[in-house]
Write a protein that holds these residues in place. Sequence first.
Motif, PDB file in Angstrom:
ATOM      1  N   THR A   1       0.869  -1.173   0.000  1.00  0.00           N
ATOM      2  CA  THR A   1       0.000   0.000   0.000  1.00  0.00           C
ATOM      3  C   THR A   1       0.902   1.218   0.000  1.00  0.00           C
ATOM      4  N   ALA A   2       0.528   2.204  -0.789  1.00  0.00           N
ATOM      5  CA  ALA A   2       1.338   3.413  -0.895  1.00  0.00           C
ATOM      6  C   ALA A   2       0.443   4.582  -1.249  1.00  0.00           C
ATOM      7  N   THR A   3       0.851   5.766  -0.816  1.00  0.00           N
ATOM      8  CA  THR A   3       0.034   6.957  -1.063  1.00  0.00           C
ATOM      9  C   THR A   3       0.273   7.530  -2.448  1.00  0.00           C
ATOM     10  N   GLY A   4       1.398   7.240  -3.057  1.00  0.00           N
ATOM     11  CA  GLY A   4       1.721   7.839  -4.343  1.00  0.00           C
ATOM     12  C   GLY A   4       2.001   6.794  -5.404  1.00  0.00           C
ATOM     13  N   TYR A   5       3.116   6.947  -6.097  1.00  0.00           N
ATOM     14  CA  TYR A   5       3.490   6.060  -7.195  1.00  0.00           C
ATOM     15  C   TYR A   5       4.823   5.401  -6.864  1.00  0.00           C
ATOM     16  N   PRO A   6       4.753   4.286  -6.166  1.00  0.00           N
ATOM     17  CA  PRO A   6       6.003   3.728  -5.635  1.00  0.00           C
ATOM     18  C   PRO A   6       6.865   3.038  -6.685  1.00  0.00           C
ATOM     19  N   SER A   7       8.135   2.978  -6.402  1.00  0.00           N
ATOM     20  CA  SER A   7       9.038   2.039  -7.044  1.00  0.00           C
ATOM     21  C   SER A   7       9.165   0.837  -6.122  1.00  0.00           C
ATOM     22  N   LEU A   8       9.357  -0.324  -6.721  1.00  0.00           N
ATOM     23  CA  LEU A   8       9.335  -1.564  -5.962  1.00  0.00           C
ATOM     24  C   LEU A   8      10.655  -2.309  -6.129  1.00  0.00           C
ATOM     25  N   PHE A   9      11.049  -2.973  -5.068  1.00  0.00           N
ATOM     26  CA  PHE A   9      12.366  -3.615  -5.031  1.00  0.00           C
ATOM     27  C   PHE A   9      12.266  -4.991  -4.371  1.00  0.00           C
ATOM     28  N   TRP A  10      13.157  -5.862  -4.766  1.00  0.00           N
ATOM     29  CA  TRP A  10      13.461  -7.068  -4.003  1.00  0.00           C
ATOM     30  C   TRP A  10      14.934  -7.016  -3.629  1.00  0.00           C
ATOM     31  N   TYR A  11      15.175  -7.162  -2.319  1.00  0.00           N
ATOM     32  CA  TYR A  11      16.528  -7.264  -1.801  1.00  0.00           C
ATOM     33  C   TYR A  11      16.746  -8.683  -1.292  1.00  0.00           C
ATOM     34  N   VAL A  12      18.015  -9.116  -1.328  1.00  0.00           N
ATOM     35  CA  VAL A  12      18.361 -10.441  -0.831  1.00  0.00           C
ATOM     36  C   VAL A  12      19.463 -10.295   0.221  1.00  0.00           C
ATOM     37  N   GLN A  13      19.338 -11.089   1.268  1.00  0.00           N
ATOM     38  CA  GLN A  13      20.338 -11.083   2.340  1.00  0.00           C
ATOM     39  C   GLN A  13      20.857 -12.496   2.525  1.00  0.00           C
ATOM     40  N   TYR A  14      22.098 -12.725   2.134  1.00  0.00           N
ATOM     41  CA  TYR A  14      22.732 -14.022   2.348  1.00  0.00           C
ATOM     42  C   TYR A  14      23.227 -14.106   3.792  1.00  0.00           C
ATOM     43  N   PRO A  15      23.383 -15.297   4.304  1.00  0.00           N
ATOM     44  CA  PRO A  15      23.755 -15.457   5.714  1.00  0.00           C
ATOM     45  C   PRO A  15      24.983 -14.638   6.098  1.00  0.00           C
ATOM     46  N   GLY A  16      24.836 -13.870   7.169  1.00  0.00           N
ATOM     47  CA  GLY A  16      25.954 -13.096   7.701  1.00  0.00           C
ATOM     48  C   GLY A  16      26.312 -11.849   6.911  1.00  0.00           C
ATOM     49  N   GLU A  17      25.486 -11.490   5.939  1.00  0.00           N
ATOM     50  CA  GLU A  17      25.812 -10.328   5.101  1.00  0.00           C
ATOM     51  C   GLU A  17      24.727  -9.255   5.191  1.00  0.00           C
ATOM     52  N   GLY A  18      25.028  -8.099   4.603  1.00  0.00           N
ATOM     53  CA  GLY A  18      24.025  -7.049   4.480  1.00  0.00           C
ATOM     54  C   GLY A  18      23.110  -7.324   3.295  1.00  0.00           C
ATOM     55  N   LEU A  19      22.140  -6.449   3.116  1.00  0.00           N
ATOM     56  CA  LEU A  19      21.192  -6.612   2.022  1.00  0.00           C
ATOM     57  C   LEU A  19      21.823  -6.141   0.718  1.00  0.00           C
ATOM     58  N   GLN A  20      21.420  -6.774  -0.378  1.00  0.00           N
ATOM     59  CA  GLN A  20      21.840  -6.296  -1.690  1.00  0.00           C
ATOM     60  C   GLN A  20      20.657  -6.349  -2.635  1.00  0.00           C
ATOM     61  N   LEU A  21      20.634  -5.401  -3.549  1.00  0.00           N
ATOM     62  CA  LEU A  21      19.513  -5.308  -4.465  1.00  0.00           C
ATOM     63  C   LEU A  21      19.497  -6.506  -5.400  1.00  0.00           C
ATOM     64  N   LEU A  22      18.332  -7.127  -5.521  1.00  0.00           N
ATOM     65  CA  LEU A  22      18.161  -8.236  -6.449  1.00  0.00           C
ATOM     66  C   LEU A  22      17.546  -7.746  -7.760  1.00  0.00           C
ATOM     67  N   LEU A  23      16.456  -6.990  -7.656  1.00  0.00           N
ATOM     68  CA  LEU A  23      15.829  -6.439  -8.850  1.00  0.00           C
ATOM     69  C   LEU A  23      14.889  -5.308  -8.447  1.00  0.00           C
ATOM     70  N   LYS A  24      14.474  -4.523  -9.436  1.00  0.00           N
ATOM     71  CA  LYS A  24      13.574  -3.413  -9.139  1.00  0.00           C
ATOM     72  C   LYS A  24      12.681  -3.132 -10.344  1.00  0.00           C
ATOM     73  N   ALA A  25      11.592  -2.406 -10.081  1.00  0.00           N
ATOM     74  CA  ALA A  25      10.684  -1.952 -11.129  1.00  0.00           C
ATOM     75  C   ALA A  25      10.156  -0.587 -10.721  1.00  0.00           C
ATOM     76  N   THR A  26      10.123   0.337 -11.655  1.00  0.00           N
ATOM     77  CA  THR A  26       9.814   1.715 -11.288  1.00  0.00           C
ATOM     78  C   THR A  26       8.422   2.167 -11.712  1.00  0.00           C
ATOM     79  N   LYS A  27       7.744   1.409 -12.565  1.00  0.00           N
ATOM     80  CA  LYS A  27       6.387   1.815 -12.933  1.00  0.00           C
ATOM     81  C   LYS A  27       5.556   0.590 -13.269  1.00  0.00           C
ATOM     82  N   ALA A  28       4.257   0.814 -13.338  1.00  0.00           N
ATOM     83  CA  ALA A  28       3.315  -0.281 -13.561  1.00  0.00           C
ATOM     84  C   ALA A  28       3.659  -1.061 -14.829  1.00  0.00           C
ATOM     85  N   ASP A  29       3.560  -2.387 -14.724  1.00  0.00           N
ATOM     86  CA  ASP A  29       3.811  -3.356 -15.789  1.00  0.00           C
ATOM     87  C   ASP A  29       5.295  -3.571 -16.091  1.00  0.00           C
ATOM     88  N   ASP A  30       6.167  -2.838 -15.422  1.00  0.00           N
ATOM     89  CA  ASP A  30       7.604  -3.108 -15.555  1.00  0.00           C
ATOM     90  C   ASP A  30       7.907  -4.485 -14.990  1.00  0.00           C
TER      91      ASP A  30
END
Lengths: 115, 115
Positions: free
Chosen positions: A26-55
């Motif tokens: 749920t968002a009030t505006g026009y969000p960009s969406l992301f999936w991040y992945v965290q491997y054991p013992g590490e920080g998060l890293q970007l897996l993929l993203k989409a910035t507008k509808a149907d991307d």
Amino acid sequence: GNSVTQMEGPVTLSEEAFLTINCTYTATGYPSLFWYVQYPGEGLQLLLKATKADDKGSNKGFEATYRKETTSFHLEKGSVQVSDSAVYFCALSDLQGGSNYKLTFGKGTLLTVNP
Amino acid sequence: NAGVTQTPKFRILKIGQSMTLQCTQDMNHNYMYWYRQDPGMGLKLIYYSVGAGITDKGEVPNGYNVSRSTTEDFPLRLELAAPSQTSVYFCASIPGGTPIPYEQYFGPGTRLTVT
């Protein structure tokens, strides 16, 4: 306010199985969406993203399509490997709300892939 | 390019003690963030900074303080440690500057236990 709801884990699969991790937002505006992945013992890293509808975002065999009509961004992979074992986070960045530099995260889904 | 670095990796504090978690980035990023990650709860934003000398509160700022005297460094201070602050802390950064949904670069995290 903004929120992200993702599939409760943990998820356990055998190697080469099909993966889906559901994410809705749920968002009030026009969000960009992301999936991040965290491997054991590490920080998060970007897996993929989409910035507008149907991307469709894709990376390392993972895909997710931005569906505005269902406010969803489900993560899929056709054939998982043991090395995909990690925690996966869905997140959004809302441009309209003036908070485009802040991410709202889901709670994370632990994926374990067995050989 | 080291990216985002955090020290220490692990720390055990007694209740009431103070400590500073260090975060440094060498990418000349304007925006920096501190998150805490509690099991099953995703990431919560503690504080963020849009540039040297400018900081602002996130969702869960109580019990923490930050400063940003340089572009590179964004330390997080715990003044009177409490068991509720047991968590994994992540620092992140993005370039900023234009309204584009940038990828956030995360450090490896600091695991803090307060007993």
